[in-house]
Design an enzyme around this catalytic site. Sequence first.
Site, short mmCIF file in Angstrom:
data_model
loop_
_atom_site.label_atom_id
_atom_site.label_comp_id
_atom_site.label_asym_id
_atom_site.label_seq_id
_atom_site.Cartn_x
_atom_site.Cartn_y
_atom_site.Cartn_z
N CYS A 14 -13.80 31.66 80.43
CA CYS A 14 -14.44 32.16 81.65
C CYS A 14 -14.53 33.68 81.59
CB CYS A 14 -13.68 31.72 82.90
SG CYS A 14 -12.06 32.50 83.07
N CYS A 17 -11.37 35.72 80.99
CA CYS A 17 -10.93 35.85 79.59
C CYS A 17 -11.62 37.05 78.95
CB CYS A 17 -11.28 34.58 78.81
SG CYS A 17 -10.49 33.08 79.42
N ASP A 433 -49.09 58.06 74.25
CA ASP A 433 -49.68 58.93 73.24
C ASP A 433 -50.99 58.30 72.76
OD1 ASP A 433 -49.78 60.98 71.22
OD2 ASP A 433 -49.17 59.45 69.78
N ASP A 615 -45.39 57.52 68.81
CA ASP A 615 -45.00 57.18 67.44
C ASP A 615 -44.83 58.40 66.55
OD1 ASP A 615 -47.62 57.97 67.20
OD2 ASP A 615 -48.10 56.48 65.66
N ASP A 619 -43.66 63.38 69.88
CA ASP A 619 -43.35 62.57 71.06
C ASP A 619 -41.85 62.49 71.32
OD1 ASP A 619 -46.08 61.77 71.50
OD2 ASP A 619 -45.89 60.41 69.81
#
Length: 729
Positions: A14, A17, A433, A615, A619
């Site tokens: 549970c 634990c 971008d 990318d 950026d």
Amino acid sequence: MQETLTLKVDGMTCAACAARIEKVLNRQPGISASVNFASETALVRRPPGDASDAGSAPALPLDVQSLIAAVQKAGFSAHLPITPSEPLPEEPRGISLFRHLLEKDGALWVALLCALPFAVDMTTMLGRSHGHLLPIAVQAMLATVVQFWCAQRFYRAAWSATLMRAPNMDVLVVTGSLAAYGLSLWNWLLRDSHAVYFESGVFVIAFVLLGKWLEQRAKARAVASLRALVNQAPRLARVERGVAVLELPVSQVRLDDIVVVREGESAAVDGEVISGQAEFDESLLTGESALLVKTLGARVFAGTRSERGSVRLRATSVGAATQLAEITRLVEAAQGSKPPVQFLVDRIAAVFVPFILALAGLTFGLTWWLLGDSEIAALRAVAVLVIACPCALGLATPAAIVAGVGAGAKRGLLFRDASALEATASVQVLGIDKTGTLTDGLPQLSRVLPAPDVTEDELLALAAAVEGGSAHPLARAVQQAASARQLVVYEAQEFSALAGVGVSALVAGVRVELVRSSAASITGGTCVELRRAGTVLGTLEFAHHVRGEARAALQRLTAQGVALTMLTGDAAGPAAQVAAQVGLSRVISACTPQQKWAWVQEQQRAGLTVAMVGDGVNDAPALAAADLSIAMRHGSSAALEVAAVTLMRDNLHALPDAIALARRTRRVIRSNLAFAFGYNAIGIPLAALGFLSPALAGAAMALSSISVLLNALTLTVASHRWRKSHESS
């Protein structure tokens, strides 16, 4: 660099634990640990440069054995998970499954067999026929087998939890079932009474065992995405050794080895095609089923399959360094992480069991005082103990995270952690971008316009030399054009990127710059000019191709309520043309990295949740500042390193897919938590007031956990639906 380690933890029953193991691990010097009950893993981190005192020596590598020992001291077992280079065992089926169940789950089946006579007996009693009533001696014998053999795991775990002063679900099950068993023996042996309740303890244990078994099956389905990733990697590779081609284990393949991939086979390593041509299925990594043609110089990834043709690869990454292995690690880490809401749930779970034990004692005392019947009081207290087991509460959030992250991996959406998943669901504003994101990332050199005393070849050769240190899409276009003309390109020195403007380098001892130009392009593309020692030598013009799916993908984002803005370093003309093609009205052109970063800050000051997708190196500042950073797989390493979400699919539909998945995951988390808390809020009073017997409470408790897991698995169904909807886009 932060060091991370994942441990597989066995024996958790549970959320309490998981909380106990997490507390034990976090007591280790310099360790930050997060334990996931649903995936049964512990994610252990040590921040970079951690040391006990300032100026002390760097911390030693994580000591796996000491971490495992700490988990064992808490009453559980731990071990390193199967590595990405090893196959996970297949799920047993048919006769193998039956044999597996007998060997591993014998206690469950014995408990169910022992419970069957009680079920028949209860059915006859409901029909007011007592002809088949089980003799009390038989009831006691069956109950004893279940109580002290089938429930051994509960006793061991409860004892360990008690010693650690951290009561968990097992304490509730043992206390409740043992109370019903003891009361029955008391009435039968000492009071010579037929008022026995052996069936209550038997049903409680049988239902809890059955519930835990179903839980394990459902959790296995939730983490099936990780199993699929690991098991797709081949174990053998065809490697050229001299004139021979040998089948070797992947562990024996080295960098720069020549690996042969035949038609119908999967690549065992990441590599570059040096001969041949083949069509590869990369759906394992990207979620897209369209075949990709791989020719000379193309990159091939481990786990991808050649459907037509064969190639020879030069191994560039092997074993744990392949992209498949990295994705597997990312998915595993993300599935083991926690969203902010889970920390509140953990605090509740930590005090939940002691609270229920006190509540059961209060129920017993008040019922005995009000009704004067200790047996009824004991049964109601037992029902409270059983129905309040916090399994559903502990599974509510992690099960949804495991399923959501796994569903994303199947669609080529990699979330760094649960916080990234939650942030994706909250996005209000998205900065995009242009080059490489809205466009296909492969601009073509359309015109070369040299100054009167410069030739096209001279201009192009100088530009290729300057661009030799850049990974920008424009740089690749220049280098490809120079290679196509077979030009001799000088080696540049002292390369530097002029943030948001261009690049600069020394060529033959003279400073040469390639920078964006404000000149108008007849094709609506990008213009750059080449300067040597400050003198303009000419202009290069590039044509951009807008992604075919861009307009439809951006329309989906707008329909999701996301405000879109294009941020580009390009001039106003090319930017406006691309914006018109994709249907964007908000455009910021000639944008430097600092201006992109400032735009993110401005949106955040307005109280909006901002995401940025890009990318390139330019950026990176905006990606780092945004509430959510999204990078395309083909992007620069600077963009990928700061990204919270990586889109493995080279398709903009991945953006609205990621938001849709994240929002659905958030809804599942909220509904799971509402169900778990609501279930206890309704069930506990009913049990305390006598409307639920211990047996029914056990069944309801097991059903609650299964319901939470099944709700989480709807995310996998949603993933299949998105796959069918956008596969052709």
